[in-house]
Design a protein around this motif. Sequence first.
Motif, PDB file in Angstrom:
ATOM      1  N   ILE A 334     -36.852   9.555   0.468  1.00  0.00           N
ATOM      2  CA  ILE A 334     -37.798   9.091  -0.549  1.00  0.00           C
ATOM      3  C   ILE A 334     -37.134   8.075  -1.474  1.00  0.00           C
ATOM      4  N   ASP A 335     -35.881   8.325  -1.825  1.00  0.00           N
ATOM      5  CA  ASP A 335     -35.163   7.394  -2.705  1.00  0.00           C
ATOM      6  C   ASP A 335     -35.033   6.018  -2.054  1.00  0.00           C
ATOM      7  N   LEU A 336     -34.742   5.975  -0.754  1.00  0.00           N
ATOM      8  CA  LEU A 336     -34.645   4.686  -0.063  1.00  0.00           C
ATOM      9  C   LEU A 336     -35.990   3.970  -0.079  1.00  0.00           C
ATOM     10  N   ALA A 337     -37.081   4.692   0.193  1.00  0.00           N
ATOM     11  CA  ALA A 337     -38.414   4.072   0.182  1.00  0.00           C
ATOM     12  C   ALA A 337     -38.748   3.545  -1.204  1.00  0.00           C
ATOM     13  N   ALA A 338     -38.425   4.303  -2.254  1.00  0.00           N
ATOM     14  CA  ALA A 338     -38.717   3.864  -3.617  1.00  0.00           C
ATOM     15  C   ALA A 338     -37.936   2.601  -3.965  1.00  0.00           C
ATOM     16  N   ARG A 339     -36.680   2.505  -3.507  1.00  0.00           N
ATOM     17  CA  ARG A 339     -35.883   1.303  -3.788  1.00  0.00           C
ATOM     18  C   ARG A 339     -36.369   0.084  -3.001  1.00  0.00           C
ATOM     19  N   MET A 340     -37.056   0.336  -1.871  1.00  0.00           N
ATOM     20  CA  MET A 340     -37.567  -0.783  -1.069  1.00  0.00           C
ATOM     21  C   MET A 340     -38.957  -1.241  -1.509  1.00  0.00           C
ATOM     22  N   LEU A 341     -39.618  -0.479  -2.362  1.00  0.00           N
ATOM     23  CA  LEU A 341     -40.982  -0.817  -2.768  1.00  0.00           C
ATOM     24  C   LEU A 341     -41.102  -2.176  -3.478  1.00  0.00           C
ATOM     25  N   PRO A 342     -40.224  -2.518  -4.432  1.00  0.00           N
ATOM     26  CA  PRO A 342     -40.381  -3.825  -5.084  1.00  0.00           C
ATOM     27  C   PRO A 342     -40.336  -4.992  -4.099  1.00  0.00           C
ATOM     28  N   GLY A 343     -39.428  -4.942  -3.121  1.00  0.00           N
ATOM     29  CA  GLY A 343     -39.367  -6.010  -2.130  1.00  0.00           C
ATOM     30  C   GLY A 343     -40.616  -6.054  -1.265  1.00  0.00           C
ATOM     31  N   ALA A 344     -41.138  -4.868  -0.865  1.00  0.00           N
ATOM     32  CA  ALA A 344     -42.360  -4.827  -0.067  1.00  0.00           C
ATOM     33  C   ALA A 344     -43.543  -5.363  -0.863  1.00  0.00           C
ATOM     34  N   LEU A 345     -43.592  -5.077  -2.166  1.00  0.00           N
ATOM     35  CA  LEU A 345     -44.670  -5.574  -3.016  1.00  0.00           C
ATOM     36  C   LEU A 345     -44.605  -7.091  -3.163  1.00  0.00           C
ATOM     37  N   ALA A 346     -43.386  -7.622  -3.327  1.00  0.00           N
ATOM     38  CA  ALA A 346     -43.226  -9.075  -3.435  1.00  0.00           C
ATOM     39  C   ALA A 346     -43.632  -9.766  -2.135  1.00  0.00           C
ATOM     40  N   GLU A 347     -43.304  -9.167  -0.987  1.00  0.00           N
ATOM     41  CA  GLU A 347     -43.677  -9.754   0.299  1.00  0.00           C
ATOM     42  C   GLU A 347     -45.192  -9.773   0.487  1.00  0.00           C
ATOM     43  N   LEU A 385     -38.968   4.663 -11.503  1.00  0.00           N
ATOM     44  CA  LEU A 385     -39.692   3.597 -12.190  1.00  0.00           C
ATOM     45  C   LEU A 385     -39.664   2.372 -11.288  1.00  0.00           C
ATOM     46  N   ILE A 386     -40.819   1.951 -10.807  1.00  0.00           N
ATOM     47  CA  ILE A 386     -40.920   0.848  -9.855  1.00  0.00           C
ATOM     48  C   ILE A 386     -41.264  -0.431 -10.602  1.00  0.00           C
ATOM     49  N   PRO A 387     -40.372  -1.457 -10.630  1.00  0.00           N
ATOM     50  CA  PRO A 387     -40.709  -2.728 -11.274  1.00  0.00           C
ATOM     51  C   PRO A 387     -41.823  -3.428 -10.508  1.00  0.00           C
ATOM     52  N   LEU A 388     -42.785  -3.995 -11.222  1.00  0.00           N
ATOM     53  CA  LEU A 388     -43.977  -4.564 -10.604  1.00  0.00           C
ATOM     54  C   LEU A 388     -43.970  -6.089 -10.512  1.00  0.00           C
ATOM     55  N   ASP A 389     -43.171  -6.770 -11.323  1.00  0.00           N
ATOM     56  CA  ASP A 389     -43.307  -8.221 -11.421  1.00  0.00           C
ATOM     57  C   ASP A 389     -42.189  -9.009 -10.766  1.00  0.00           C
ATOM     58  N   ALA A 390     -41.066  -8.382 -10.442  1.00  0.00           N
ATOM     59  CA  ALA A 390     -39.975  -9.096  -9.782  1.00  0.00           C
ATOM     60  C   ALA A 390     -39.121  -8.076  -9.038  1.00  0.00           C
ATOM     61  N   PRO A 391     -38.720  -8.366  -7.801  1.00  0.00           N
ATOM     62  CA  PRO A 391     -37.932  -7.402  -7.027  1.00  0.00           C
ATOM     63  C   PRO A 391     -36.631  -6.992  -7.704  1.00  0.00           C
ATOM     64  N   GLY A 392     -36.002  -7.940  -8.419  1.00  0.00           N
ATOM     65  CA  GLY A 392     -34.720  -7.623  -9.035  1.00  0.00           C
ATOM     66  C   GLY A 392     -34.828  -7.140 -10.460  1.00  0.00           C
ATOM     67  N   ALA A 393     -36.055  -6.952 -10.957  1.00  0.00           N
ATOM     68  CA  ALA A 393     -36.213  -6.495 -12.340  1.00  0.00           C
ATOM     69  C   ALA A 393     -35.848  -5.027 -12.454  1.00  0.00           C
ATOM     70  N   VAL A 394     -35.693  -4.582 -13.686  1.00  0.00           N
ATOM     71  CA  VAL A 394     -35.319  -3.201 -13.967  1.00  0.00           C
ATOM     72  C   VAL A 394     -36.544  -2.450 -14.451  1.00  0.00           C
ATOM     73  N   GLY A 395     -36.808  -1.279 -13.864  1.00  0.00           N
ATOM     74  CA  GLY A 395     -37.916  -0.458 -14.332  1.00  0.00           C
ATOM     75  C   GLY A 395     -37.673   0.031 -15.736  1.00  0.00           C
ATOM     76  N   SER A 396     -38.683  -0.039 -16.569  1.00  0.00           N
ATOM     77  CA  SER A 396     -38.538   0.335 -17.970  1.00  0.00           C
ATOM     78  C   SER A 396     -39.682   1.248 -18.379  1.00  0.00           C
ATOM     79  N   ALA A 397     -39.351   2.401 -18.977  1.00  0.00           N
ATOM     80  CA  ALA A 397     -40.384   3.319 -19.452  1.00  0.00           C
ATOM     81  C   ALA A 397     -41.185   2.713 -20.586  1.00  0.00           C
ATOM     82  N   ASP A 398     -40.555   1.795 -21.323  1.00  0.00           N
ATOM     83  CA  ASP A 398     -41.269   1.155 -22.439  1.00  0.00           C
ATOM     84  C   ASP A 398     -42.372   0.220 -21.945  1.00  0.00           C
ATOM     85  N   HIS A 399     -42.296  -0.225 -20.700  1.00  0.00           N
ATOM     86  CA  HIS A 399     -43.289  -1.140 -20.139  1.00  0.00           C
ATOM     87  C   HIS A 399     -44.100  -0.483 -19.021  1.00  0.00           C
ATOM     88  N   GLN A 400     -44.197   0.843 -19.045  1.00  0.00           N
ATOM     89  CA  GLN A 400     -44.925   1.566 -18.002  1.00  0.00           C
ATOM     90  C   GLN A 400     -46.419   1.337 -18.163  1.00  0.00           C
TER      91      GLN A 400
END
Length: 448
Positions: A334-347, A385-400
């Motif tokens: 599950i951790d691997l899938a979660a880390r791959m989600l931002p790249g899949a979303l950008a694609e 925390l899955i970043p939504l706007d850039a694959p290399g961004a950092v997930g932030s609880a303040d911007h959830q």
Amino acid sequence: MSGGGPFEAYDGPSGDDQGEEAKNGLGSPRDGDGDRTHPAPAPAPGEPPRIPLPRASVEDGELPLPDLAGLAPPHLEHRVLKSLLGAWALAACSAEETAAVEEHLGTCGSCADEARRLREAVGLLQRPESLDLDPGLRTRVLDGCLDRRPPRIPVPDWATPYDAETARLDALLQDFGDAEWHAPVRLRWFRGEGPTSRRTTVAGVIAHLLAVDGLVALALGLDDPLAGAKPAGTPAERTEAFWEASHFPPTRSVRAPWREQTHALVRTVSFTGGASRADEAPGTLPVSYGDFELPLRDALVDRAFECWVHAEDIAEAVDYPYAAPAPRHLHGMIDLAARMLPGALAERRRAGLASPAATRHLVTAGQPGRSLRLEIEGRGGGDWLIPLDAPGAVGSADHQVAHIALDDVEFCRLAAGHVSPEEAAAGQVGDREAIRDVLFAAASLSRM
């Protein structure tokens, strides 16, 4: 017997009477069993009828019901008792019938054998339960052994899910006959906006795993199972090339090379550590999947995940239950899938299949931006925390901006393309577009 009355013995008619009976059609002096059969004489005037009238039920009067406790089982004929065996096996007999049948089984060998067979047949009607051992048992036994005597060359932690899942699948295949190896299997995954599939057999699935695991073998310098076939890079291309190179559909003979390759991969990473250079961390060797790369430690988790998913496909094809991986291995998948989600979303955004990133929240790599909280429930779960706007961004609880809750096995089946994003049983709160995009991105992680 002497004496008058209605029950006086009857010795049969005289010779003249016999002829008169025959003339009047009253029957022969004897029936087929050799017993005399004659019409019963009518009762004398004032005498009670020979056949008593039906008795009134005890329930209809004021008399108490008889106490049946402690009474001996009713005496039933053998044919009646034999006809009750099926109802007895299903526990559908009355208490008296059950007592009679069970007393009979102690003296009749043929009925006892039939009763045993019927009870076994009833057992097959129960809900099937997995005959496999607890997936965590192997790990606990090994941990106990290793505490007593550590291995000279230990298997890296990131390789243990692959080691465990390939061993479980190999155990499932061990007793397969020819019919099971040729059982039809449908490989399923998600592409674009909907599901797709490819029909094969159990042997074809093992050939698929052999071909794709060969990508890891190539990265480690081991033999390529596609040697001599047309070169191919992506998992789908390698699988098709392997199938086409076979003169006949894959058979049970594919198990031996697949099994040997899995052992070779585990041995090699245990001895070498899987680093591209001596000064790098273990498991960092890049593994090419044709259109993307994964470090070796993630590639082996990915191969463990696919091995489990396809083992479930095989178990379903032969109607055999199959358990999920051990919780700590499931968590790594599950951790691997979660880390791959931002790249899949950008694609998907580049392909026009997802909503564009929010302009006011565009960030560069390493900066916080809009995030979705992915909560995975179960023993293999956690929070991401899955970043939504850039694959290399950092997930932030303040911007959830959204929150999704999913069961651990359900999320894995979504990531395998076995559950559609619309059907995923998810708890959802927040930005609906962000939730839809992440669920579809999770499904798009699947491939042949």
